[in-house]
Structures are given as structure tokens and as C-alpha cells.
Design an enzyme around this catalytic site. Structure first.
Site, PDB file in Angstrom:
ATOM      1  N   ASN A 107     -91.831 -53.644  94.308  1.00 41.59           N
ATOM      2  CA  ASN A 107     -93.155 -53.121  93.962  1.00 41.59           C
ATOM      3  C   ASN A 107     -93.504 -51.853  94.742  1.00 41.59           C
ATOM      4  OD1 ASN A 107     -93.227 -55.320  92.330  1.00 41.59           O
ATOM      5  ND2 ASN A 107     -94.741 -56.477  93.512  1.00 41.59           N
ATOM      6  N   THR A 152    -114.451 -14.347  66.912  1.00 39.44           N
ATOM      7  CA  THR A 152    -115.171 -15.608  67.086  1.00 39.44           C
ATOM      8  C   THR A 152    -115.188 -16.212  65.683  1.00 39.44           C
ATOM      9  OG1 THR A 152    -117.330 -14.623  66.633  1.00 39.44           O
ATOM     10  CG2 THR A 152    -116.666 -14.709  68.939  1.00 39.44           C
ATOM     11  N   HIS A 153    -115.100 -17.503  65.589  1.00 38.60           N
ATOM     12  CA  HIS A 153    -115.001 -18.195  64.292  1.00 38.60           C
ATOM     13  C   HIS A 153    -113.798 -17.694  63.477  1.00 38.60           C
ATOM     14  CE1 HIS A 153    -119.293 -19.407  64.946  1.00 38.60           C
ATOM     15  NE2 HIS A 153    -119.339 -18.196  65.479  1.00 38.60           N
ATOM     16  N   LYS A 280     -87.935 -14.994  54.863  1.00 39.78           N
ATOM     17  CA  LYS A 280     -88.736 -15.696  55.871  1.00 39.78           C
ATOM     18  C   LYS A 280     -88.259 -15.492  57.290  1.00 39.78           C
ATOM     19  CE  LYS A 280     -91.095 -19.212  54.868  1.00 39.78           C
ATOM     20  NZ  LYS A 280     -92.489 -19.546  54.966  1.00 39.78           N
ATOM     21  N   ASN A 282     -89.554 -17.574  60.461  1.00 43.80           N
ATOM     22  CA  ASN A 282     -90.502 -18.619  60.853  1.00 43.80           C
ATOM     23  C   ASN A 282     -90.616 -18.750  62.376  1.00 43.80           C
ATOM     24  OD1 ASN A 282     -90.946 -19.270  58.159  1.00 43.80           O
ATOM     25  ND2 ASN A 282     -89.204 -20.687  58.126  1.00 43.80           N
ATOM     26  N   GLU A 287     -94.543 -23.096  66.678  1.00 43.59           N
ATOM     27  CA  GLU A 287     -95.077 -24.278  65.979  1.00 43.59           C
ATOM     28  C   GLU A 287     -94.803 -25.548  66.774  1.00 43.59           C
ATOM     29  OE1 GLU A 287     -94.269 -24.022  61.477  1.00 43.59           O
ATOM     30  OE2 GLU A 287     -92.957 -22.515  62.377  1.00 43.59           O
ATOM     31  N   TYR A 314     -99.595 -55.745  91.467  1.00 46.48           N
ATOM     32  CA  TYR A 314     -98.580 -55.330  90.498  1.00 46.48           C
ATOM     33  C   TYR A 314     -98.512 -56.295  89.313  1.00 46.48           C
ATOM     34  CZ  TYR A 314     -94.077 -54.198  88.387  1.00 46.48           C
ATOM     35  OH  TYR A 314     -93.095 -53.852  87.489  1.00 46.48           O
ATOM     36  N   LYS A 322     -93.364 -45.384  82.775  1.00 51.36           N
ATOM     37  CA  LYS A 322     -92.268 -44.437  82.965  1.00 51.36           C
ATOM     38  C   LYS A 322     -91.935 -43.558  81.770  1.00 51.36           C
ATOM     39  CE  LYS A 322     -90.483 -47.108  86.632  1.00 51.36           C
ATOM     40  NZ  LYS A 322     -91.626 -48.049  86.421  1.00 51.36           N
TER      41      LYS A 322
HETATM   42  N1  ARG Z   1     -88.688 -51.995  87.072  1.00 51.37           N
HETATM   43  C1  ARG Z   1     -89.927 -52.374  87.681  1.00 51.37           C
HETATM   44  C2  ARG Z   1     -91.022 -51.376  87.343  1.00 51.37           C
HETATM   45  O1  ARG Z   1     -90.717 -50.350  86.880  1.00 51.37           O
HETATM   46  C3  ARG Z   1     -89.766 -52.462  89.150  1.00 51.37           C
HETATM   47  C4  ARG Z   1     -90.734 -53.368  89.826  1.00 51.37           C
HETATM   48  C5  ARG Z   1     -90.416 -54.768  89.522  1.00 51.37           C
HETATM   49  N2  ARG Z   1     -91.212 -55.655  90.279  1.00 51.37           N
HETATM   50  C6  ARG Z   1     -91.333 -56.928  89.949  1.00 51.37           C
HETATM   51  N3  ARG Z   1     -92.106 -57.657  90.687  1.00 51.37           N
HETATM   52  N4  ARG Z   1     -90.770 -57.424  88.896  1.00 51.37           N
HETATM   53  O2  ARG Z   1     -92.186 -51.612  87.521  1.00 51.37           O
END
Ligand code: ARG
Length: 459
Positions: A107, A152-153, A280, A282, A287, A314, A322
Site C-alpha cells: 500500500n 468574437t463569436h 485534399k 488534411n 484534428e 486503501y 493507473k
Molecule cells: N497493485 C496494487 C495497486 O495498484 C498494489 C497494492 C495492493 N495492495 C493490496 N493491499 N492488495 O493498488
């Protein structure tokens, strides 16, 4: 790693939903950095004997080399980067590897790794944003006197200079960089040593690990250390705002490069053709920058929703921080690079810009201001007289400068032919000398100020 009280392994689908190694393997450098700092501290505090510390350090360096060389095998059964690294460490150094996790939990480990990653990434984004500012300021200096319509606009409003328009984005990027730096300053506390949630009974030295990892200090509350991801949210919020700025500029490039506008030419390097329409060109890169703001904003709202209502400390929910964070910050990096490339290859077309700058009665305000300044008319009356003259010119399909003096005097007898001087677009921009205004002298001074502040070599 945690199988002591389990009789059977996880179901296949359990393993699939649980595993994060597919995306958190990119935290390997940060994970190993954190482990090296942790084990060194365990040695210094006498928690581990020097022999174990030396073995673990050497083993971690071998793992790092294997990952860098691409010879490391990541296993889904080992869930995440933390357990993949530790398991390989055990293969290399034997049972001593098991001592690395003393006074630590995944954690605080993952919270540390993520802070390190976000911090490194914010620094890289800051450098890229500075490079884009430099490209914009250089172009602004070249085009400090190139007139174009200001809108503007999306209706022609008043003439401005192309350089002034570019410098508007330099200012926005300056604030974006300020947000990156603010986020970095607040995230720069080290969660390592908070352990699972309550701290530890081992005599660890959190100031030592914080220092070793370049943090300003350790975090002060162990629950907060492992429970919050506001540092990622702040980075994403800053990134979302920057992505929105880039998206607006990208949209302008799309408009400006269209045949209908023809304000700028974009190089072949940042243009694509059509497989069916040979004429063309582009602006795909622009974009895509316009569109990619969507995923950055999506990552921010996604993580806000993951975090809302989570009880301390946690929860596995937080593993969902992630992919969105990685993707969004990497996406912004790509957008900054693409924009810097486009800006360096963008060529305004001065004749078209100048003609457009005078279209749509863009100097009507200059005429009204002249009536106020030279004849002492109240602005409202000047506005009315000017409106009548614009109506007359528009009915005849000509510009204000094509009206004859008697035609103008029919609306306001005191008008003299000195008025023609303010009806040209060059005169109009030259007169906007108020601080922050579009007069070429101002634009040059602002561009030079930025270039001096930005200094250095391109990122
Ligand atoms: N892979 C976990 C995460 O990204 C790591 C922490 C895991 N901790 C646990 N108590 N299971 O959060």
C-alpha cells in the site's frame, strides 16, 4: 506471496480482474528506486544486517538490468509489478529477498511508486510545454506586425496581429506550467513507511527514505498516505486544462488551413492526403490534438468517480488510478510535441490575413473612437453614426474606406478626410498600444520577454 492461509489458488477470472501487471509494469524503475531507498534505510537503522542489505541491493540492480534489457518475464500470476520484482529477487538472492518487505506494505509501496512516476512525468510535461512556448514566442516575434482578423463569436471583430494571437497561447501555457509545478510541489511528500495503513513498530527512518527519493519530507499521517490519490487527480486536472488549451489552438489550425480561410499553410510533414480526393490536404495532427482532450478529461472524471465515497484507507479500487493516469499524461505529452512541430512548420499567408483583417468592417471601432477623440462625440452617438456608415457601405458592398467624404459628412458634418488614416488595418493595430494590446511594438516586447524567460535549449 500471500498464500499462507490459502488452500487453493485464485479462479482464472479472479486472476484476470485482479492483475495489474499489464499496465503497472511501467512503474518498474520507480519500484526499484523505492526498494533501494527502503533497504538502504533498513540497513542504516540496523533493522537488517549489512550482508542482507548488500545481497538485496545487488539483486535489485540485476532485476533492473533485466527489465531494461527486456529479458525480464512478467507473470500475471504475480499480480503486479511489486510482486513480480520481489519474486525475481528471491530467485536471484534466495531467502534474504524476503527481508526487503520488512516494515513496508504494497500500500505504501504503490503510493510511493505512483508519486514518483507522476512527479517525473510532470517535470517532463513542464519541459515540453516550455518548448512549445518557445516555438510560439519565436513565431510571434517574426509576425509581430502581421495583421489578421481578431474574432468574437467567430465573426470578424477588430484587426489584431498574428504574433499577438500566438502569444495568447504562450500565456495559457505559462499558467498550465504553473499548475504542473503547483501539483508537483504538493505531491512531493513520501508515503513510504506508512506501511499497510497504521505505520510500523520497526524503528524505521522515514526522513531518510524521503530524502533519498528526492521528496521534501515524509507524509505526516499513515492513513492519508495510503488512502489518497489527490496528487494524481491534481496532475490530471492540470493536464485536462492544458489539453483543452491545445484543443482550442488545434481547432484554430483546422479552421485557418481550410481552403475557405487559407490563413496559414501547414507543412507536408503535418498534413495528410485523401485516398480519393487528390486536392485534399488534411490537418489530421491538429484534428487529433483537438480530439485527444477527450481522453484526458475522461481520465480525470474516471478517477474522481473511482475515489468518491471510498472509505479510508486503501481499497483495491485504487488500482484503477493507473491506466487513466498513464494514458492521459502520455497523451498530453504527445499533443504538446505535435503542437510544437506544427507551430514550427506553420506559415501564415500575410496577404490573405490582411485582406480578411479589413473585411467585415473590422475597423468600425476605430472610426467610432476617432469620432469620440477628434470630434468629442459621446461614444454612444459615435457608435450610432458609425453604424449608419457601416450600413451604407454594406448596402453598396464596399469597405468603409471606399465611402466618399460627402457621404460620411451626410451622417456627421464635422468629419474631415483625416478619418481615412484610421480606417486601414495597419493603423488600427498600431493604435492599440494599451498594456496587453495588439500593437506590434507591444507584441515584440512581450515575445522578447518570454524568450528571455524561457532561455536555454529546446527540450
Ligand atoms: N497493485 C496494487 C495497486 O495498484 C498494489 C497494492 C495492493 N495492495 C493490496 N493491499 N492488495 O493498488
Amino acid at each position: 506471496m500471500w498464500g499462507g492461509r490459502f488452500a487453493s489458488g485464485p479462479a482464472e477470472i479472479m486472476e484476470e480482474i485482479n492483475a495489474s501487471i499489464g499496465f503497472d509494469k511501467r512503474l518498474a524503475p520507480q519500484d526499484i528506486r523505492g526498494s533501494l531507498a527502503h533497504v538502504a534505510m533498513l540497513g542504516r537503522t540496523g533493522i537488517l544486517p549489512p550482508a542482507d542489505v548488500a545481497a538485496i541491493e545487488a539483486g535489485l540492480k540485476t532485476v533492473q538490468a533485466e527489465i531494461e534489457a527486456g529479458s525480464f518475464t512478467f507473470a500475471r500470476a504475480l499480480e503486479d509489478i511489486h510482486m513480480n520484482v520481489e519474486s525475481r529477487l528471491r530467485e536471484i538472492v534466495g531467502p534474504a529477498a524476503g527481508r526487503l518487505h520488512t516494515a513496508r506494505s504494497r500500500n505504501d509501496q504503490v503510493a510511493t511508486d505512483m508519486r514518483l512516476w507522476v512527479r517525473d512525468t510532470l517535470d517532463a510535461l513542464d519541459a515540453q510545454a516550455a518548448d512549445l512556448q518557445r516555438a510560439l514566442a519565436e513565431a510571434a516575434l517574426r509576425h509581430a506586425g502581421t495583421v489578421m482578423p481578431g474574432f468574437t463569436h467567430l465573426q470578424s471583430a477588430q484587426p489584431v496581429t498574428f504574433g499577438h494571437h500566438l502569444l495568447a497561447y504562450v500565456e495559457m501555457l505559462g499558467r498550465d506550467r504553473g499548475r504542473f509545478r503547483d501539483a508537483r510541489a504538493r505531491l512531493n511528500e513520501c508515503p513510504l513507511g506508512a506501511a499497510a495503513l497504521a505505520g510500523t513498530s520497526f524503528p524505521i527512518d522515514r526522513h531518510d527514505t524521503a530524502r533519498a527519493l528526492g521528496f521534501d519530507r515524509p507524509t505526516a499521517n499513515s492513513l492519508d498516505s495510503v488512502a489518497d490519490r489527490d496528487f494524481a487527480l491534481e496532475a490530471l486536472a492540470a493536464a485536462a486544462i492544458a489539453a483543452v488549451h491545445l484543443s482550442r489552438f488545434a481547432e484554430e489550425i483546422v479552421i485557418w488551413t481550410s481552403a475557405q480561410f487559407g490563413f496559414v499553410r501547414l507543412s507536408d510533414r503535418f498534413t495528410t492526403g485523401s485516398s480519393i480526393m487528390p486536392q485534399k490536404r488534411n490537418p489530421d495532427a491538429a484534428e487529433l490534438v483537438r480530439a485527444k482532450a477527450g481522453r484526458v478529461i475522461g481520465a480525470l472524471s474516471g478517477l474522481l468517480i473511482v475515489m468518491k465515497g471510498l472509505p479510508l484507507a486503501y481499497s483495491k479500487d485504487m488500482q484503477e488510478d493507473k491506466e487513466g493516469t498513464f494514458d492521459a499524461l502520455q497523451t498530453l505529452s504527445l499533443c504538446l510535441a505535435a503542437m510544437a512541430g506544427m507551430v514550427r512548420d506553420l506559415e501564415p499567408v500575410p496577404e490573405v490575413l490582411k485582406q480578411a483583417a479589413g473585411a467585415g468592417y473590422a475597423t468600425a471601432t476605430d472610426l467610432a473612437d476617432w469620432l469620440v477623440r477628434e470630434l468629442g462625440l459621446p461614444f454612444r452617438d459615435a457608435h450610432h453614426v458609425t453604424g449608419r456608415l457601416v450600413g451604407l457601405a454594406s448596402a453598396r458592398g464596399v469597405g468603409l474606406e471606399a465611402l466618399t467624404l460627402p457621404e460620411m459628412q451626410a451622417e456627421e458634418p464635422r468629419i474631415t478626410d483625416a478619418v481615412y488614416a484610421v480606417l486601414g488595418v495597419e493603423n488600427s493595430v498600431a493604435s492599440r498600444t494599451s498594456y496587453g494590446g495588439t500593437a506590434p511594438g507591444n507584441v515584440r516586447a512581450q515575445a522578447e520577454r518570454w524568450l528571455e524567460a524561457l532561455g536555454g535549449e529546446p527540450a
